[in-house]
Design a protein around this motif. Structure first.
Motif, short mmCIF file in Angstrom:
data_model
loop_
_atom_site.label_atom_id
_atom_site.label_comp_id
_atom_site.label_asym_id
_atom_site.label_seq_id
_atom_site.Cartn_x
_atom_site.Cartn_y
_atom_site.Cartn_z
N PHE A 23 0.84 -1.20 0.00
CA PHE A 23 0.00 0.00 0.00
C PHE A 23 0.87 1.25 0.00
N ALA A 24 0.32 2.31 -0.56
CA ALA A 24 1.00 3.60 -0.51
C ALA A 24 1.01 4.09 0.95
N LYS A 25 1.97 4.95 1.25
CA LYS A 25 2.06 5.50 2.61
C LYS A 25 0.77 6.25 2.96
N TYR A 26 0.28 7.04 2.02
CA TYR A 26 -0.97 7.77 2.22
C TYR A 26 -2.00 7.16 1.29
N ASN A 27 -2.83 6.29 1.84
CA ASN A 27 -3.70 5.49 0.98
C ASN A 27 -5.13 6.03 0.98
N THR A 337 -6.57 14.28 -13.47
CA THR A 337 -6.35 13.48 -12.25
C THR A 337 -5.69 12.13 -12.54
N GLN A 338 -5.76 11.66 -13.80
CA GLN A 338 -5.02 10.43 -14.09
C GLN A 338 -3.52 10.68 -14.01
N LYS A 339 -3.10 11.84 -14.54
CA LYS A 339 -1.68 12.19 -14.43
C LYS A 339 -1.33 12.51 -12.98
N LEU A 340 -2.25 13.20 -12.31
CA LEU A 340 -2.01 13.53 -10.90
C LEU A 340 -1.83 12.25 -10.07
N ALA A 341 -2.68 11.25 -10.34
CA ALA A 341 -2.61 10.01 -9.56
C ALA A 341 -1.24 9.33 -9.74
N ALA A 343 1.65 10.81 -10.60
CA ALA A 343 2.69 11.60 -9.94
C ALA A 343 2.58 11.47 -8.42
N ALA A 344 1.35 11.41 -7.92
CA ALA A 344 1.14 11.30 -6.47
C ALA A 344 1.66 9.96 -5.97
N LEU A 345 1.42 8.91 -6.76
CA LEU A 345 1.86 7.58 -6.32
C LEU A 345 3.37 7.54 -6.15
N ALA A 386 0.90 16.66 1.19
CA ALA A 386 1.82 16.14 0.17
C ALA A 386 1.17 16.17 -1.21
N LEU A 387 -0.13 15.86 -1.27
CA LEU A 387 -0.85 15.88 -2.54
C LEU A 387 -0.90 17.30 -3.12
#
Ligand SMILES: Cc1ncc(COP(=O)(O)O)c(C=O)c1O
Length: 410
Positions: A23-27, A337-341, A343-345, A386-387
Motif C-alpha cells: 500500500f501507498a504511505k498515504y492510501n 487526475t489520471q496524471k495527478l494520480a 505523480a502522487a503515487l 503532500a498531494l
C-alpha cells in the motif's frame, strides 16, 4: 525454459493483473476500512463460540444451511433489512455471496450479453463500470445532482432508447450513499424512478454497499421495499460495515430470479467460516458496532475536508457527503487526475482518478475520489499536504498552499 502458456490462452481475456507492491504511505484509494474499527476482540469471541457449537457442520458443503448460505446470517439479514430498509423478505430470498462484487457478476451473468445496453449513474462504482465494459455492454450515463440520479435525465434517456427500439437490461443505481458522490436519493424520487422503470419495462439493480454508513442514520426505504412489481434486484455487503477482507455480501431477489443466479454461482458456496463468524457476531453486536464506526468515519471526513480547505483552498470543490467513506472532489479544469494520480503515487499517495469512476471520461478528468476510512487522522493531514505539493508542481494549482503564496510554475 519456462513453459509458454501464451499460445494456449483463450481469447478475450482481461489484461494481466499487476503484481501487488504494497500500500501507498498515504492510501486514499480503494474502499478500505478503518483498521482501528475492526471489532477484533468481538470477532474472536464470535468465532470461538460458533466453532465450539457448530464447528462439525463444516464437514458438509453449505454447512447445514443449503446453498443459499449460513442460515443464521440470512435470518439476521431478514431482520436487519426489515428494520433498516423496509424490506419484507424471507431467508429463502437471500443468497450469500463472496462480496457484493460476486453479486454484480451474478446479476450481469444472468442478464447481460455483448451489445446490450444498461443505464447507469454518470458517476458510479469503478468495479461496476469495468465489468460492464469487459462484457461489451453499452453504458448510458445518467447525470446526478445532490439528491442522486436525476429523473428528468433518466426519463429522457429511457424515451430516447425506446424510440431507437432498445430495451435496456437494467438501471444500475447506488441510491443510498452513492459511490462516489455520497448522495442519498429521496423517497419521492425513488417513487418516480420505480414508476419510470415499470413504465419502460426495465428492472432496477439496486446496490446498497454503503447504506449502513449514514451520519444521521436516516434513510428512505430501499427501492426493493417500495417496488410493487418485484422488478428490483437488491445487493448489499458487510465489507463497509464490518470488514472488506471477509468477502461477504448478499443478493435479495424473488426466488424465481434468485434461483437463476444460484444456478450461476458455481463455487459450491462462499467461505463458511466468515459467514458463521458474521452470523454469530451480527446477531448481538451489529447494532452496537455500526454507530461507533460511523462516528469515527465522520470524524475522519471532517479532518479530510479541513485539510483540503487548508491545503487546496477554493481549488478543491466538494459537497459534504451524507455518509460512506469517500469524498468526490472537483479540481480546476487544468488538472488531469489520471496524471495527478501517477505523480502522487511516486510520492507515496494513492487516490482514484475521476475517469475511472465516471461513464464520461472527460467529465471525470479533473475529479478524484478520496477514501478517508483507512488513513489515520495524521496521515490524512500529511497526505493531503503532500498531494497539494504534487498538484502544484504538476499543474500549478493550488497557487497558495496553507495560505502561503507559492511562485507560479512557468
Ligand atoms: C457500490 C459498490 N458495490 C459493490 C462493491 C463491492 O464490494 P464488496 O465486493 O467488497 O462487497 C463496492 C466496493 O467498493 C462498491 O463501492
Amino acid at each position: 525454459m519456462a513453459f509458454d502458456f501464451a499460445p494456449l490462452l483463450t481469447a478475450g481475456l482481461p489484461p494481466p493483473a499487476p503484481r501487488w507492491t504494497g500500500f501507498a504511505k498515504y492510501n486514499f484509494s480503494g474502499g478500505h476500512n478503518d483498521a482501528d474499527q475492526v471489532p477484533v476482540d468481538r470477532l474472536i469471541a464470535a468465532a470461538t463460540a460458533v466453532l465450539q457449537r457448530e464447528g462439525m457442520t463444516l464437514a458438509t458443503y453449505g454447512l447445514e444451511s443449503g446453498p443459499l448460505g449460513y442460515l443464521p446470517l440470512r435470518a439476521f439479514l431478514v431482520e436487519k433489512l426489515r428494520q433498516h430498509a423496509g424490506i419484507a423478505c424471507t431467508a429463502d430470498e437471500i443468497l450469500i455471496v463472496s462480496g457484493s462484487l460476486q453479486a454484480i457478476d451474478l446479476v450481469n451473468g444472468l442478464l447481460l450479453a455483448p451489445g446490450d445496453t444498461v443505464l447507469i449513474e454518470q458517476e458510479s462504482y469503478g468495479g461496476a463500470l469495468t465489468r460492464l465494459s469487459r462484457r461489451g455492454v453499452n453504458m448510458v450515463g445518467v447525470p446526478l445532482d445532490r439528491e442522486g440520479l436525476r429523473m428528468d435525465a433518466l426519463a429522457a434517456a429511457l424515451s430516447d432508447l425506446e424510440r431507437r427500439g432498445i430495451r435496456p437490461k437494467y438501471i444500475y443505481t447506488i441510491p443510498t450513499v452513492q459511490n462516489p458522490t455520497g448522495t442519498i436519493m429521496g423517497e419521492g424520487r425513488r417513487l418516480e424512478l420505480l414508476r419510470l422503470a415499470q413504465h419502460h419495462g426495465v428492472p432496477i439493480f439496486e446496490d446498497e454497499c454503503y447504506s449502513d454508513l449514514i451520519w444521521d442514520g436516516r434513510r428512505p426505504p430501499a427501492l426493493y421495499a417500495m417496488s410493487k412489481s418485484s422488478g428490483v434486484i437488491h445487493i448489499g455487503s458487510f465489507s463497509k460495515s464490518i470488514a472488506p477482507a471477509l468477502r461477504v455480501g448478499y443478493i435479495v431477489a424473488p426466488w424465481d430470479i434468485l434461483s437463476r443466479m444460484l444456478a450461476l454461482k458455481t463455487d459450491a458456496g462462499s467461505g463458511a467460516l466468515e459467514q458463521m463468524v458474521l452470523g454469530e457476531f451480527c446477531r448481538e453486536q451489529f447494532a452496537r458496532h455500526v454507530p461507533a464506526l460511523v462516528r469515527g468515519l465522520r470524524a475522519k471526513l471532517e479532518t479530510l475536508m479541513e485539510a483540503l480547505a487548508e491545503q487546496f483552498g477554493t481549488a478543491a470543490e466538494f459537497d459534504d457527503p451524507k455518509g460512506g467513506i469517500f469524498l468526490w472532489v472537483k479540481l480546476p479544469d487544468v488538472v488531469d487526475t489520471q496524471k495527478l494520480a501517477q505523480a502522487a503515487l511516486a510520492s507515496g499517495i494513492a487516490l482514484n482518478p475521476g475517469p475511472e469512476w465516471a461513464t464520461d471520461k472527460a467529465y471525470g478528468r479533473s475529479r478524484m475520489r478520496l477514501c478517508f476510512a483507512n488513513p489515520s487522522h495524521a496521515a490524512i493531514r500529511q497526505g493531503v499536504a503532500a498531494l497539494a505539493e504534487v498538484c502544484r508542481r504538476e499543474f500549478g494549482v493550488p497557487a497558495r498552499i496553507a495560505n502561503v503564496e507559492r511562485r507560479a510554475v512557468s
